[in-house]
Write a protein that holds these residues in place. Structure first.
Motif, mmCIF file in Angstrom:
data_model
loop_
_atom_site.group_PDB
_atom_site.id
_atom_site.type_symbol
_atom_site.label_atom_id
_atom_site.label_comp_id
_atom_site.label_asym_id
_atom_site.label_seq_id
_atom_site.Cartn_x
_atom_site.Cartn_y
_atom_site.Cartn_z
ATOM 1 N N THR A 1 0.845 -1.190 0.000
ATOM 2 C CA THR A 1 0.000 0.000 0.000
ATOM 3 C C THR A 1 0.879 1.238 0.000
ATOM 4 O O THR A 1 1.907 1.272 0.661
ATOM 5 C CB THR A 1 -0.919 0.037 1.233
ATOM 6 O OG1 THR A 1 -0.132 -0.058 2.406
ATOM 7 C CG2 THR A 1 -1.947 -1.063 1.195
ATOM 8 N N GLY A 2 0.488 2.214 -0.786
ATOM 9 C CA GLY A 2 1.238 3.459 -0.804
ATOM 10 C C GLY A 2 0.891 4.311 -2.004
ATOM 11 O O GLY A 2 0.347 3.827 -2.998
ATOM 12 N N VAL B 1 -0.531 -5.726 -0.380
ATOM 13 C CA VAL B 1 0.090 -6.131 0.880
ATOM 14 C C VAL B 1 -0.061 -5.001 1.891
ATOM 15 O O VAL B 1 0.266 -3.853 1.613
ATOM 16 C CB VAL B 1 1.582 -6.457 0.661
ATOM 17 C CG1 VAL B 1 2.260 -6.773 1.976
ATOM 18 C CG2 VAL B 1 1.727 -7.608 -0.318
ATOM 19 N N ILE B 2 -0.551 -5.363 3.068
ATOM 20 C CA ILE B 2 -0.742 -4.403 4.156
ATOM 21 C C ILE B 2 0.232 -4.753 5.282
ATOM 22 O O ILE B 2 0.320 -5.915 5.694
ATOM 23 C CB ILE B 2 -2.185 -4.464 4.691
ATOM 24 C CG1 ILE B 2 -3.120 -4.078 3.579
ATOM 25 C CG2 ILE B 2 -2.341 -3.595 5.920
ATOM 26 C CD1 ILE B 2 -4.496 -3.741 4.008
ATOM 27 N N PRO B 3 0.961 -3.748 5.770
ATOM 28 C CA PRO B 3 1.869 -4.021 6.885
ATOM 29 C C PRO B 3 1.091 -4.304 8.165
ATOM 30 O O PRO B 3 0.000 -3.765 8.370
ATOM 31 C CB PRO B 3 2.677 -2.723 7.011
ATOM 32 C CG PRO B 3 1.805 -1.677 6.427
ATOM 33 C CD PRO B 3 0.993 -2.351 5.356
ATOM 34 N N THR B 4 1.654 -5.160 8.994
ATOM 35 C CA THR B 4 1.041 -5.448 10.288
ATOM 36 C C THR B 4 2.067 -5.266 11.391
ATOM 37 O O THR B 4 3.270 -5.385 11.171
ATOM 38 C CB THR B 4 0.493 -6.893 10.372
ATOM 39 O OG1 THR B 4 1.586 -7.799 10.275
ATOM 40 C CG2 THR B 4 -0.520 -7.169 9.293
ATOM 41 N N ARG C 1 0.525 10.366 4.346
ATOM 42 C CA ARG C 1 0.653 10.630 2.912
ATOM 43 C C ARG C 1 0.156 9.460 2.053
ATOM 44 O O ARG C 1 -0.127 9.630 0.877
ATOM 45 C CB ARG C 1 2.096 10.961 2.563
ATOM 46 C CG ARG C 1 3.036 9.780 2.708
ATOM 47 C CD ARG C 1 4.493 10.110 2.399
ATOM 48 N NE ARG C 1 5.316 8.939 2.480
ATOM 49 C CZ ARG C 1 5.796 8.399 3.587
ATOM 50 N NH1 ARG C 1 5.539 8.956 4.744
ATOM 51 N NH2 ARG C 1 6.530 7.312 3.562
ATOM 52 N N ASP C 2 0.064 8.259 2.627
ATOM 53 C CA ASP C 2 -0.324 7.064 1.868
ATOM 54 C C ASP C 2 -1.756 6.599 2.121
ATOM 55 O O ASP C 2 -2.210 5.647 1.504
ATOM 56 C CB ASP C 2 0.622 5.906 2.202
ATOM 57 C CG ASP C 2 2.030 6.132 1.681
ATOM 58 O OD1 ASP C 2 2.188 6.862 0.685
ATOM 59 O OD2 ASP C 2 2.970 5.571 2.275
ATOM 60 N N ARG C 3 -2.475 7.238 3.010
ATOM 61 C CA ARG C 3 -3.786 6.712 3.417
ATOM 62 C C ARG C 3 -4.817 6.703 2.295
ATOM 63 O O ARG C 3 -5.526 5.712 2.121
ATOM 64 C CB ARG C 3 -4.303 7.467 4.636
ATOM 65 C CG ARG C 3 -3.488 7.104 5.860
ATOM 66 C CD ARG C 3 -3.966 7.781 7.102
ATOM 67 N NE ARG C 3 -3.007 7.458 8.171
ATOM 68 C CZ ARG C 3 -2.911 8.115 9.280
ATOM 69 N NH1 ARG C 3 -3.715 9.135 9.533
ATOM 70 N NH2 ARG C 3 -2.011 7.774 10.178
ATOM 71 N N LEU D 1 -6.214 1.346 -3.264
ATOM 72 C CA LEU D 1 -5.655 0.034 -3.599
ATOM 73 C C LEU D 1 -6.485 -1.098 -3.011
ATOM 74 O O LEU D 1 -6.681 -2.132 -3.653
ATOM 75 C CB LEU D 1 -4.199 -0.057 -3.131
ATOM 76 C CG LEU D 1 -3.209 0.712 -4.004
ATOM 77 C CD1 LEU D 1 -1.872 0.855 -3.290
ATOM 78 C CD2 LEU D 1 -3.039 0.030 -5.353
ATOM 79 N N LEU D 2 -6.990 -0.905 -1.803
ATOM 80 C CA LEU D 2 -7.825 -1.949 -1.203
ATOM 81 C C LEU D 2 -9.111 -2.157 -1.991
ATOM 82 O O LEU D 2 -9.596 -3.281 -2.104
ATOM 83 C CB LEU D 2 -8.123 -1.612 0.259
ATOM 84 C CG LEU D 2 -6.926 -1.726 1.191
ATOM 85 C CD1 LEU D 2 -7.290 -1.223 2.577
ATOM 86 C CD2 LEU D 2 -6.396 -3.143 1.240
#
Length: 131
Positions: free
Chosen positions: A4-5, A26-29, A40-42, A48-49
């Motif tokens: 994501t970004g 891919v989402i970081p956990t 800035r990426d939200r 993307l989701l």
């Protein structure tokens, strides 16, 4: 598959969907819970989701370079092709593209370099001819 970004991840996700290709995001956990992306990426992460066919959780800190590079290595290792938007320059400590291209090639993952229209290839400063 993209993390994501904003910027390249969002553009890649849009291109994948526009061409009818499946998209995994891919989402970081952190400790098994999805991490909030940097401010800035939200908006890009949300887009993307909505475009994703599949969402994967991967443990890494999205604001720390080394864990991000490690996450990228894991993505490359399970990929059939690395599509890199890259000017050919060496890694500068912030941009890990050179590292990931080398990493993929060393593991036998095919690499395709994309040169966007208007991009220019430049030799690193230490290699440029003196004139």
């Amino acid at each position: 598959m993209v993390c994501t970004g904003a910027g390249t991840p969002r553009a890649s996700g849009r291109a994948a969907r526009a061409s009818g290709r499946p998209l995994a995001v891919v989402i970081p956990t952190r400790v098994g819970v999805p991490a909030m992306p940097p401010q800035r990426d939200r908006t890009a992460a949300g887009e993307l989701l909505t475009l994703a066919d599949e969402v994967r959780l991967l443990a890494y800190d999205p604001v720390d370079r080394d864990p991000c590079v490690g996450a990228d290595e894991r993505l490359v290792a399970c990929s059939g092709l690395l599509l890199a938007v890259w000017g050919g320059s060496p890694s500068n400590g912030r941009d890990a593209t050179a590292h990931l291209v080398t990493y993929a090639r060393a593991r036998g993952v095919p690499v395709e370099i994309v040169w966007p229209e208007g991009a220019a290839r430049e030799a690193p400063p230490a290699v440029r001819a003196q004139g």
